[in-house]
Design a protein around this motif. Sequence first.
Motif, PDB file in Angstrom:
ATOM      1  N   THR A 462       0.828  -1.209   0.000  1.00 15.90           N
ATOM      2  CA  THR A 462       0.000   0.000   0.000  1.00 15.90           C
ATOM      3  C   THR A 462       0.864   1.262   0.000  1.00 15.90           C
ATOM      4  O   THR A 462       0.610   2.195  -0.767  1.00 15.90           O
ATOM      5  N   ALA A 463       1.891   1.294   0.829  1.00 17.68           N
ATOM      6  CA  ALA A 463       2.758   2.471   0.883  1.00 17.68           C
ATOM      7  C   ALA A 463       3.516   2.654  -0.423  1.00 17.68           C
ATOM      8  O   ALA A 463       3.638   3.780  -0.938  1.00 17.68           O
ATOM      9  N   ALA A 464       4.040   1.555  -0.982  1.00 18.65           N
ATOM     10  CA  ALA A 464       4.755   1.640  -2.254  1.00 18.65           C
ATOM     11  C   ALA A 464       3.828   2.143  -3.354  1.00 18.65           C
ATOM     12  O   ALA A 464       4.211   2.981  -4.189  1.00 18.65           O
ATOM     13  N   TYR A 465       2.603   1.633  -3.347  1.00 14.03           N
ATOM     14  CA  TYR A 465       1.634   2.079  -4.359  1.00 14.03           C
ATOM     15  C   TYR A 465       1.315   3.563  -4.214  1.00 14.03           C
ATOM     16  O   TYR A 465       1.291   4.307  -5.202  1.00 14.03           O
ATOM     17  N   VAL A 466       1.076   4.026  -2.994  1.00 15.05           N
ATOM     18  CA  VAL A 466       0.693   5.428  -2.790  1.00 15.05           C
ATOM     19  C   VAL A 466       1.795   6.361  -3.285  1.00 15.05           C
ATOM     20  O   VAL A 466       1.530   7.337  -4.006  1.00 15.05           O
ATOM     21  N   ILE A 467       3.043   6.059  -2.919  1.00 14.36           N
ATOM     22  CA  ILE A 467       4.148   6.940  -3.315  1.00 14.36           C
ATOM     23  C   ILE A 467       4.364   6.882  -4.824  1.00 14.36           C
ATOM     24  O   ILE A 467       4.507   7.912  -5.496  1.00 14.36           O
ATOM     25  N   CYS A 468       4.360   5.675  -5.384  1.00 17.28           N
ATOM     26  CA  CYS A 468       4.597   5.533  -6.816  1.00 17.28           C
ATOM     27  C   CYS A 468       3.435   6.114  -7.629  1.00 17.28           C
ATOM     28  O   CYS A 468       3.647   6.733  -8.681  1.00 17.28           O
ATOM     29  N   ALA A 469       2.218   5.947  -7.131  1.00 22.30           N
ATOM     30  CA  ALA A 469       1.061   6.494  -7.847  1.00 22.30           C
ATOM     31  C   ALA A 469       1.103   8.008  -7.877  1.00 22.30           C
ATOM     32  O   ALA A 469       0.723   8.640  -8.874  1.00 22.30           O
ATOM     33  N   ALA A 470       1.571   8.619  -6.775  1.00 27.39           N
ATOM     34  CA  ALA A 470       1.638  10.080  -6.736  1.00 27.39           C
ATOM     35  C   ALA A 470       2.620  10.629  -7.750  1.00 27.39           C
ATOM     36  O   ALA A 470       2.465  11.753  -8.245  1.00 27.39           O
ATOM     37  N   VAL A 471       3.632   9.836  -8.084  1.00 31.11           N
ATOM     38  CA  VAL A 471       4.683  10.299  -8.989  1.00 31.11           C
ATOM     39  C   VAL A 471       4.450   9.820 -10.420  1.00 31.11           C
ATOM     40  O   VAL A 471       4.501  10.606 -11.370  1.00 31.11           O
ATOM     41  N   ALA A 472       4.214   8.510 -10.580  1.00 31.72           N
ATOM     42  CA  ALA A 472       4.235   7.912 -11.908  1.00 31.72           C
ATOM     43  C   ALA A 472       2.878   7.853 -12.594  1.00 31.72           C
ATOM     44  O   ALA A 472       2.810   7.984 -13.822  1.00 31.72           O
ATOM     45  N   ALA A 473       1.798   7.643 -11.823  1.00 34.42           N
ATOM     46  CA  ALA A 473       0.491   7.522 -12.469  1.00 34.42           C
ATOM     47  C   ALA A 473       0.133   8.752 -13.303  1.00 34.42           C
ATOM     48  O   ALA A 473      -0.360   8.615 -14.431  1.00 34.42           O
ATOM     49  N   PRO A 474       0.364   9.983 -12.815  1.00 37.47           N
ATOM     50  CA  PRO A 474       0.062  11.145 -13.666  1.00 37.47           C
ATOM     51  C   PRO A 474       0.864  11.158 -14.970  1.00 37.47           C
ATOM     52  O   PRO A 474       0.365  11.628 -16.004  1.00 37.47           O
ATOM     53  N   ALA A 475       2.104  10.652 -14.935  1.00 42.11           N
ATOM     54  CA  ALA A 475       2.904  10.595 -16.165  1.00 42.11           C
ATOM     55  C   ALA A 475       2.270   9.644 -17.170  1.00 42.11           C
ATOM     56  O   ALA A 475       2.206   9.943 -18.374  1.00 42.11           O
ATOM     57  N   LEU A 476       1.791   8.494 -16.695  1.00 42.95           N
ATOM     58  CA  LEU A 476       1.147   7.546 -17.595  1.00 42.95           C
ATOM     59  C   LEU A 476      -0.150   8.116 -18.153  1.00 42.95           C
ATOM     60  O   LEU A 476      -0.458   7.925 -19.340  1.00 42.95           O
ATOM     61  N   VAL A 477      -0.898   8.809 -17.310  1.00 47.05           N
ATOM     62  CA  VAL A 477      -2.144   9.430 -17.772  1.00 47.05           C
ATOM     63  C   VAL A 477      -1.832  10.484 -18.838  1.00 47.05           C
ATOM     64  O   VAL A 477      -2.531  10.594 -19.861  1.00 47.05           O
ATOM     65  N   ALA A 478      -0.769  11.248 -18.632  1.00 49.69           N
ATOM     66  CA  ALA A 478      -0.384  12.270 -19.608  1.00 49.69           C
ATOM     67  C   ALA A 478      -0.008  11.651 -20.952  1.00 49.69           C
ATOM     68  O   ALA A 478      -0.109  12.318 -21.996  1.00 49.69           O
ATOM     69  N   LEU A 479       0.427  10.388 -20.934  1.00 47.88           N
ATOM     70  CA  LEU A 479       0.794   9.704 -22.173  1.00 47.88           C
ATOM     71  C   LEU A 479      -0.363   8.915 -22.760  1.00 47.88           C
ATOM     72  O   LEU A 479      -0.159   8.138 -23.704  1.00 47.88           O
ATOM     73  N   GLY A 480      -1.563   9.093 -22.209  1.00 43.99           N
ATOM     74  CA  GLY A 480      -2.757   8.521 -22.824  1.00 43.99           C
ATOM     75  C   GLY A 480      -3.338   7.300 -22.155  1.00 43.99           C
ATOM     76  O   GLY A 480      -4.332   6.753 -22.642  1.00 43.99           O
ATOM     77  N   VAL A 481      -2.756   6.845 -21.039  1.00 41.59           N
ATOM     78  CA  VAL A 481      -3.316   5.691 -20.338  1.00 41.59           C
ATOM     79  C   VAL A 481      -4.485   6.152 -19.476  1.00 41.59           C
ATOM     80  O   VAL A 481      -4.347   7.121 -18.730  1.00 41.59           O
ATOM     81  N   PRO A 482      -5.651   5.504 -19.556  1.00 46.22           N
ATOM     82  CA  PRO A 482      -6.762   5.873 -18.661  1.00 46.22           C
ATOM     83  C   PRO A 482      -6.330   5.802 -17.198  1.00 46.22           C
ATOM     84  O   PRO A 482      -5.508   4.960 -16.815  1.00 46.22           O
ATOM     85  N   GLU A 483      -6.877   6.685 -16.386  1.00 40.99           N
ATOM     86  CA  GLU A 483      -6.384   6.828 -15.013  1.00 40.99           C
ATOM     87  C   GLU A 483      -6.485   5.534 -14.219  1.00 40.99           C
ATOM     88  O   GLU A 483      -5.542   5.154 -13.513  1.00 40.99           O
ATOM     89  N   LEU A 484      -7.620   4.838 -14.308  1.00 38.13           N
ATOM     90  CA  LEU A 484      -7.774   3.601 -13.555  1.00 38.13           C
ATOM     91  C   LEU A 484      -6.749   2.569 -14.006  1.00 38.13           C
ATOM     92  O   LEU A 484      -6.154   1.863 -13.184  1.00 38.13           O
ATOM     93  N   TYR A 485      -6.508   2.475 -15.309  1.00 43.02           N
ATOM     94  CA  TYR A 485      -5.541   1.510 -15.823  1.00 43.02           C
ATOM     95  C   TYR A 485      -4.144   1.838 -15.305  1.00 43.02           C
ATOM     96  O   TYR A 485      -3.367   0.941 -14.947  1.00 43.02           O
ATOM     97  N   ALA A 486      -3.809   3.133 -15.289  1.00 44.62           N
ATOM     98  CA  ALA A 486      -2.491   3.549 -14.802  1.00 44.62           C
ATOM     99  C   ALA A 486      -2.305   3.160 -13.342  1.00 44.62           C
ATOM    100  O   ALA A 486      -1.239   2.667 -12.944  1.00 44.62           O
TER     101      ALA A 486
END
Length: 600
Positions: A462-486
């Motif tokens: 959970t902690a690894a996901y929260v930190i990584c999601a805060a950093v990397a998920a927006p980058a994936l969304v910016a490249l066209g990945v739907p937010e839930l998928y990211a």
Amino acid sequence: MRFSTEIDGQRFGAMALLAAIVLVGFHLWNAFAGLIPNLITRPAHLLLALPWIFVFGLKPDATPLSRWSGAAFAAAGAGACAYIMINRRELIFQYGALDGWVQFAIAITLIVVVLEMARRAIKIVLPAVAVLVLGYAFLGDLIPGYFGHAGIPPDYLLGTLVITGGGLWGTLTGTSVDTIAMFVILGGFISAGQAGTGFMAFATQIAGRLRAGAAKVAILSSAFYGSISGVSAANTATTGMITIPAMKRLGYPPQLAAATEAVASTGGQILPPVMGAGIFVMAELVRVPYTEIMVAALLPAILFFVAAWFGVHIYALRTNLSAVPKEMLPGWAAVARSVPFFLLPFGILVGTLVFTSYTLAYAAVFASAATWATLIFEPDGRMSLSGWWNRTLVALVTAAQQVSIIAAVIICAGIVVGVFNMTGLGVKLTSVILSASGQSLWIALLLTALAGLVLGMELPTTAAYVICAAVAAPALVALGVPELYAHLFVFWYALLCTITPPVCGNVFIAAGIAQTPWLPVAGNAMRLGVGLFIVPLGFIANPALLELAATPVAALAAMAKIALGLWLISFAAIGAQKRPLYEWLRLPALPTGLAVIFLV
């Protein structure tokens, strides 16, 4: 009736049992209490968790210093939490700024207690990350260039973290107190009763008669248990105590038996209906209904266990592992007697989530109540009030321990998220990922996967996901990945750290049960679970896999295609029967499997 109980060799007395009753009772009450202010429920969540980390959670051989310091931390933290709750009305009108030295002392006390609580619960890495992030918040104005910030006044920085919903009492803690705790309590009651016997008997009867039957029983039983516990380490410890010795008795190498259980137990955190604590956090971060995530994650979760099944089957072909002897199968009569204990909470959960408008917390409470009632039954079917009492105590203590550990993780992670939001550090790190990837989606995906695995090596999922999601998920969304998928992509790789060396919690637990060195176990786990590292890349390449609700036929077709690719990849990693033809076929199997998943 005794007012003490023993769990894993540690005895808990009347004070611990009273604390467990209060903790569980508060969270059950909170589910029905209506709109209680956040600055009441969330500090209370921390306050009730404190003794389980600092006092009751100490091992019998703890030093006097640990005991005295634990009591001091628990008392200081409880006093600070009480101050927040008592002065809630005045604090909300301060708009995140501290006023006076008393509030500064309260803020510093809370942060120090939370950091030490996380250190004692899960070791040093998460609190170390939080300290580094706090240092950046205080000193970032001295950093030149892009990564500097304009500076944050200490009264506002500390105030946002401790007297508003921007740090310790943020949405992560809200998810922990309102939802995650309910399902952890349910898991405590399930593990204390006969549900384990039910899913184990059913799994053995179904899979035991197949080639490598004992290993496949481990996969099925771990899936069943994980689907309603959502805690991979507890899954490994609980089912592994049964499956690993059974595999060893049937001649399995200890490292293979342990690896099979470690891999299978990892999947519980992504298998509906409960999944892991991180999924509840995901629902809050992505702002989508939990049931939508549950449906989207179903087919990838099935592929997780399919990949593990393929691995053990191919290993069985290579080493001639046989089925479970017929005399060791429980028989359908035993299954019929025991499986209702498992199906009852499972059915209540699914029925409540799918067919009613009740919340997740209500569903967990209903399932917990039904499971609690079944604790009156002994394994042979007799009813026993003394047995019901003892199992209830075990359930309460187990639930209190697990709720407290998760609270320690999530509240500490709230410091990191709070500073990210105040300083914009998350946005800056996201832009670095975009720049490093050269705006290439697949390079960004690989960087994100690597970040999730590295963070997960020393952090709970959970902690690894929260930190990584805060950093990397927006980058994936910016490249066209739907937010839930990211977010599912990030969570998946944070999850796989449990079997990825050099720090692999499930492997350590399973190796301990099997009484074998952990490194060979890790090697076998990586071979058995090689396909698991491909699945999240597969659902990005085949987004129909996550669209079961909208396009079920296309989703099932994507699942079948990825499953074929996983078979070929597992064959390449393990091989089958030491014959020249099979060994030669391993060479083209890997590229063919990858082509099936990503190009066809």
